[in-house]
Scaffold this motif. Structure first.
Motif, PDB file in Angstrom:
ATOM      1  N   ALA A   1     -78.229  59.850 -23.590  1.00  0.00           N
ATOM      2  CA  ALA A   1     -77.397  58.706 -23.180  1.00  0.00           C
ATOM      3  C   ALA A   1     -76.422  58.320 -24.297  1.00  0.00           C
ATOM      4  O   ALA A   1     -75.282  57.922 -24.037  1.00  0.00           O
ATOM      5  CB  ALA A   1     -78.286  57.517 -22.799  1.00  0.00           C
ATOM      6  N   ILE A   2     -76.862  58.445 -25.545  1.00  0.00           N
ATOM      7  CA  ILE A   2     -75.985  58.137 -26.689  1.00  0.00           C
ATOM      8  C   ILE A   2     -74.829  59.145 -26.736  1.00  0.00           C
ATOM      9  O   ILE A   2     -73.672  58.767 -26.916  1.00  0.00           O
ATOM     10  CB  ILE A   2     -76.794  58.136 -28.008  1.00  0.00           C
ATOM     11  CG1 ILE A   2     -77.738  56.919 -28.029  1.00  0.00           C
ATOM     12  CG2 ILE A   2     -75.866  58.120 -29.223  1.00  0.00           C
ATOM     13  CD1 ILE A   2     -78.733  56.919 -29.171  1.00  0.00           C
ATOM     14  N   CYS A   3     -75.144  60.423 -26.519  1.00  0.00           N
ATOM     15  CA  CYS A   3     -74.090  61.457 -26.520  1.00  0.00           C
ATOM     16  C   CYS A   3     -73.092  61.211 -25.398  1.00  0.00           C
ATOM     17  O   CYS A   3     -71.883  61.371 -25.580  1.00  0.00           O
ATOM     18  CB  CYS A   3     -74.692  62.848 -26.359  1.00  0.00           C
ATOM     19  SG  CYS A   3     -75.679  63.347 -27.770  1.00  0.00           S
ATOM     20  N   ARG A   4     -73.584  60.813 -24.229  1.00  0.00           N
ATOM     21  CA  ARG A   4     -72.676  60.543 -23.106  1.00  0.00           C
ATOM     22  C   ARG A   4     -71.715  59.408 -23.471  1.00  0.00           C
ATOM     23  O   ARG A   4     -70.538  59.423 -23.103  1.00  0.00           O
ATOM     24  CB  ARG A   4     -73.478  60.178 -21.849  1.00  0.00           C
ATOM     25  CG  ARG A   4     -72.588  59.945 -20.630  1.00  0.00           C
ATOM     26  CD  ARG A   4     -73.379  59.491 -19.419  1.00  0.00           C
ATOM     27  NE  ARG A   4     -74.172  58.313 -19.721  1.00  0.00           N
ATOM     28  CZ  ARG A   4     -74.999  57.731 -18.874  1.00  0.00           C
ATOM     29  NH1 ARG A   4     -75.165  58.238 -17.671  1.00  0.00           N
ATOM     30  NH2 ARG A   4     -75.682  56.668 -19.229  1.00  0.00           N
ATOM     31  N   ALA A   5     -72.224  58.416 -24.213  1.00  0.00           N
ATOM     32  CA  ALA A   5     -71.366  57.285 -24.598  1.00  0.00           C
ATOM     33  C   ALA A   5     -70.299  57.709 -25.600  1.00  0.00           C
ATOM     34  O   ALA A   5     -69.261  57.061 -25.710  1.00  0.00           O
ATOM     35  CB  ALA A   5     -72.213  56.161 -25.180  1.00  0.00           C
ATOM     36  N   LEU A   6     -70.563  58.784 -26.352  1.00  0.00           N
ATOM     37  CA  LEU A   6     -69.646  59.177 -27.433  1.00  0.00           C
ATOM     38  C   LEU A   6     -68.639  60.244 -27.013  1.00  0.00           C
ATOM     39  O   LEU A   6     -67.654  60.480 -27.721  1.00  0.00           O
ATOM     40  CB  LEU A   6     -70.453  59.698 -28.633  1.00  0.00           C
ATOM     41  CG  LEU A   6     -71.385  58.683 -29.296  1.00  0.00           C
ATOM     42  CD1 LEU A   6     -72.219  59.364 -30.373  1.00  0.00           C
ATOM     43  CD2 LEU A   6     -70.596  57.513 -29.881  1.00  0.00           C
ATOM     44  N   ILE A   7     -68.849  60.876 -25.865  1.00  0.00           N
ATOM     45  CA  ILE A   7     -68.068  62.070 -25.501  1.00  0.00           C
ATOM     46  C   ILE A   7     -66.567  61.771 -25.370  1.00  0.00           C
ATOM     47  O   ILE A   7     -65.731  62.634 -25.636  1.00  0.00           O
ATOM     48  CB  ILE A   7     -68.631  62.734 -24.199  1.00  0.00           C
ATOM     49  CG1 ILE A   7     -67.947  64.071 -23.924  1.00  0.00           C
ATOM     50  CG2 ILE A   7     -68.495  61.833 -22.986  1.00  0.00           C
ATOM     51  CD1 ILE A   7     -68.361  65.190 -24.848  1.00  0.00           C
ATOM     52  N   ASN A   8     -66.217  60.528 -24.984  1.00  0.00           N
ATOM     53  CA  ASN A   8     -64.794  60.196 -24.814  1.00  0.00           C
ATOM     54  C   ASN A   8     -64.152  59.649 -26.085  1.00  0.00           C
ATOM     55  O   ASN A   8     -63.025  59.158 -26.038  1.00  0.00           O
ATOM     56  CB  ASN A   8     -64.615  59.177 -23.679  1.00  0.00           C
ATOM     57  CG  ASN A   8     -64.923  59.783 -22.336  1.00  0.00           C
ATOM     58  OD1 ASN A   8     -64.596  60.940 -22.089  1.00  0.00           O
ATOM     59  ND2 ASN A   8     -65.576  59.024 -21.463  1.00  0.00           N
ATOM     60  N   ASP A   9     -64.890  59.723 -27.197  1.00  0.00           N
ATOM     61  CA  ASP A   9     -64.356  59.234 -28.459  1.00  0.00           C
ATOM     62  C   ASP A   9     -63.853  57.789 -28.317  1.00  0.00           C
ATOM     63  O   ASP A   9     -62.710  57.465 -28.631  1.00  0.00           O
ATOM     64  CB  ASP A   9     -63.202  60.159 -28.900  1.00  0.00           C
ATOM     65  CG  ASP A   9     -62.954  60.064 -30.385  1.00  0.00           C
ATOM     66  OD1 ASP A   9     -63.885  59.693 -31.115  1.00  0.00           O
ATOM     67  OD2 ASP A   9     -61.816  60.331 -30.809  1.00  0.00           O
ATOM     68  N   PRO A  10     -64.723  56.882 -27.806  1.00  0.00           N
ATOM     69  CA  PRO A  10     -64.274  55.523 -27.454  1.00  0.00           C
ATOM     70  C   PRO A  10     -63.978  54.663 -28.681  1.00  0.00           C
ATOM     71  O   PRO A  10     -64.574  54.874 -29.737  1.00  0.00           O
ATOM     72  CB  PRO A  10     -65.471  54.951 -26.698  1.00  0.00           C
ATOM     73  CG  PRO A  10     -66.642  55.644 -27.303  1.00  0.00           C
ATOM     74  CD  PRO A  10     -66.180  57.035 -27.630  1.00  0.00           C
ATOM     75  N   GLU A  11     -63.075  53.703 -28.496  1.00  0.00           N
ATOM     76  CA  GLU A  11     -62.761  52.763 -29.595  1.00  0.00           C
ATOM     77  C   GLU A  11     -63.874  51.746 -29.776  1.00  0.00           C
ATOM     78  O   GLU A  11     -64.088  51.219 -30.861  1.00  0.00           O
ATOM     79  CB  GLU A  11     -61.481  51.982 -29.278  1.00  0.00           C
ATOM     80  CG  GLU A  11     -60.234  52.816 -29.264  1.00  0.00           C
ATOM     81  CD  GLU A  11     -59.363  52.479 -28.065  1.00  0.00           C
ATOM     82  OE1 GLU A  11     -58.557  51.545 -28.172  1.00  0.00           O
ATOM     83  OE2 GLU A  11     -59.503  53.156 -27.027  1.00  0.00           O
ATOM     84  N   LEU A  12     -64.559  51.436 -28.670  1.00  0.00           N
ATOM     85  CA  LEU A  12     -65.626  50.430 -28.700  1.00  0.00           C
ATOM     86  C   LEU A  12     -66.913  51.049 -28.168  1.00  0.00           C
ATOM     87  O   LEU A  12     -66.930  51.605 -27.067  1.00  0.00           O
ATOM     88  CB  LEU A  12     -65.220  49.228 -27.842  1.00  0.00           C
ATOM     89  CG  LEU A  12     -66.273  48.142 -27.631  1.00  0.00           C
ATOM     90  CD1 LEU A  12     -66.700  47.514 -28.948  1.00  0.00           C
ATOM     91  CD2 LEU A  12     -65.740  47.070 -26.678  1.00  0.00           C
ATOM     92  N   ILE A  13     -67.976  50.976 -28.977  1.00  0.00           N
ATOM     93  CA  ILE A  13     -69.269  51.523 -28.560  1.00  0.00           C
ATOM     94  C   ILE A  13     -70.229  50.348 -28.348  1.00  0.00           C
ATOM     95  O   ILE A  13     -70.459  49.551 -29.264  1.00  0.00           O
ATOM     96  CB  ILE A  13     -69.834  52.482 -29.629  1.00  0.00           C
ATOM     97  CG1 ILE A  13     -68.839  53.612 -29.911  1.00  0.00           C
ATOM     98  CG2 ILE A  13     -71.169  53.060 -29.175  1.00  0.00           C
ATOM     99  CD1 ILE A  13     -69.229  54.488 -31.102  1.00  0.00           C
ATOM    100  N   LEU A  14     -70.751  50.215 -27.120  1.00  0.00           N
ATOM    101  CA  LEU A  14     -71.694  49.151 -26.784  1.00  0.00           C
ATOM    102  C   LEU A  14     -73.047  49.793 -26.528  1.00  0.00           C
ATOM    103  O   LEU A  14     -73.146  50.712 -25.711  1.00  0.00           O
ATOM    104  CB  LEU A  14     -71.226  48.417 -25.518  1.00  0.00           C
ATOM    105  CG  LEU A  14     -69.832  47.786 -25.564  1.00  0.00           C
ATOM    106  CD1 LEU A  14     -69.452  47.248 -24.180  1.00  0.00           C
ATOM    107  CD2 LEU A  14     -69.789  46.672 -26.601  1.00  0.00           C
ATOM    108  N   MET A  15     -74.075  49.337 -27.222  1.00  0.00           N
ATOM    109  CA  MET A  15     -75.381  49.984 -27.081  1.00  0.00           C
ATOM    110  C   MET A  15     -76.470  48.941 -26.897  1.00  0.00           C
ATOM    111  O   MET A  15     -76.581  48.008 -27.683  1.00  0.00           O
ATOM    112  CB  MET A  15     -75.662  50.824 -28.333  1.00  0.00           C
ATOM    113  CG  MET A  15     -74.607  51.890 -28.576  1.00  0.00           C
ATOM    114  SD  MET A  15     -75.045  52.968 -29.940  1.00  0.00           S
ATOM    115  CE  MET A  15     -74.745  51.883 -31.311  1.00  0.00           C
TER     116      MET A  15
END
Ligand SMILES: Nc1ncnc2c1ncn2[C@@H]1O[C@H](COP(=O)(O)OP(=O)(O)OP(=O)(O)O)[C@@H](O)[C@H]1O
Ligand SMILES: [Mg+2]
Length: 224
Positions: A151-165
């Motif tokens: 799930a963490i990798c899925r959140a990072l795949i788009n190289d997002p400016e904001l990461i919410l976890m």
């Protein structure tokens, strides 16, 4: 990056309504790394979902990455999330029929990470969190901690400016959790990314630049 004013969100429960989250004022600057803490039921998940644009507040202003989410419709908020935000849900929300690699790639489909060699990047991310030998396992064929890392990798795949976890390390042993957090914070500081992470673990919280206690946001914000 994030600016909230007089935000309230309630859930309807039959005839009554339950105030789930109230934030008088919250400002988070670009590239800040913030731990969001507070007792169970104080509204941390509700707040993250408003920041992600999954929920809209009943009243107040929610500005995220330069957009007033409280003034946008659902599909505009979905597009905004795909473009700018990576989200790790408290309940992971992986799609069961798909493998680890496919789940990470599905994240790219809804964002801007679909171009280029998305498959290569997805596999690389999974390797970095120690899942290089689990690329073709489905969620039901992995441990809870492993699913959480997918799930963490899925959140990072788009190289997002904001990461919410939302408690992204809740099911990791101390050493794996520490390594994944190192990796996350390193990627975030390299890329000037903003991170908001819900955690109940004081050690993880101290690794972040700032701790925000949700209980204090109903009045004037206290910075720890
Ligand atoms: N769909 C819903 N309908 C009614 N009440 C809800 C709903 N979802 C959450 N709530 C209530 O809103 C409050 C805030 O919930 P939320 O999930 O944001 O808390 P939390 O701080 O994330 O808790 P935890 O640390 O246990 O994850 C809780 O008191 C909860 O009972
Ligand atoms: Mg929660």
């Amino acid at each position: 990056m994030i600016r909230l004013r007089s935000v309230k969100k309630s859930y309807r429960q039959g005839a009554t309504s339950v105030l789930a989250c109230a934030v008088d004022q919250l400002d988070i600057a670009k590239a800040e790394q913030v731990a969001l803490v507070g007792r169970s039921g104080t509204g941390k998940t509700t707040l993250l979902h408003m920041l992600a644009g999954i929920l809209r507040p009943d009243s107040g202003e929610v500005e995220v990455v330069g957009q007033r989410l409280d003034q946008m419709g659902e599909s505009a908020r979905d597009r905004h999330r795909g473009r700018h935000i990576g989200m790790v849900y408290q309940t992971f929300n992986l799609l069961q029929p798909f493998t680890a690699l496919e789940n990470v790639l599905l994240g790219a489909l809804f964002g801007r990470g679909a171009g280029g060699d998305a498959k290569h990047r997805a596999a690389e991310l999974l390797s970095k969190v120690g899942l290089g030998d689990r690329l073709h396992h489905r969620p039901s064929e992995m441990s809870v901690g492993q699913v959480q890392r997918v799930a963490i990798c899925r959140a990072l795949i788009n190289d997002p400016e904001l990461i919410l976890m939302d408690e992204p390390l809740g099911n990791q042993d101390r050493s794996t959790g520490g390594q994944v957090l190192d990796l996350l914070l390193q990627m975030a500081s390299d890329g000037g990314k903003t991170v908001v992470m819900v955690t109940h673990d004081p050690e993880s919280a101290t690794r972040m630049q700032r701790t925000v206690d949700l209980a204090t946001l109903r009045g004037v914000e206290v910075v720890a």
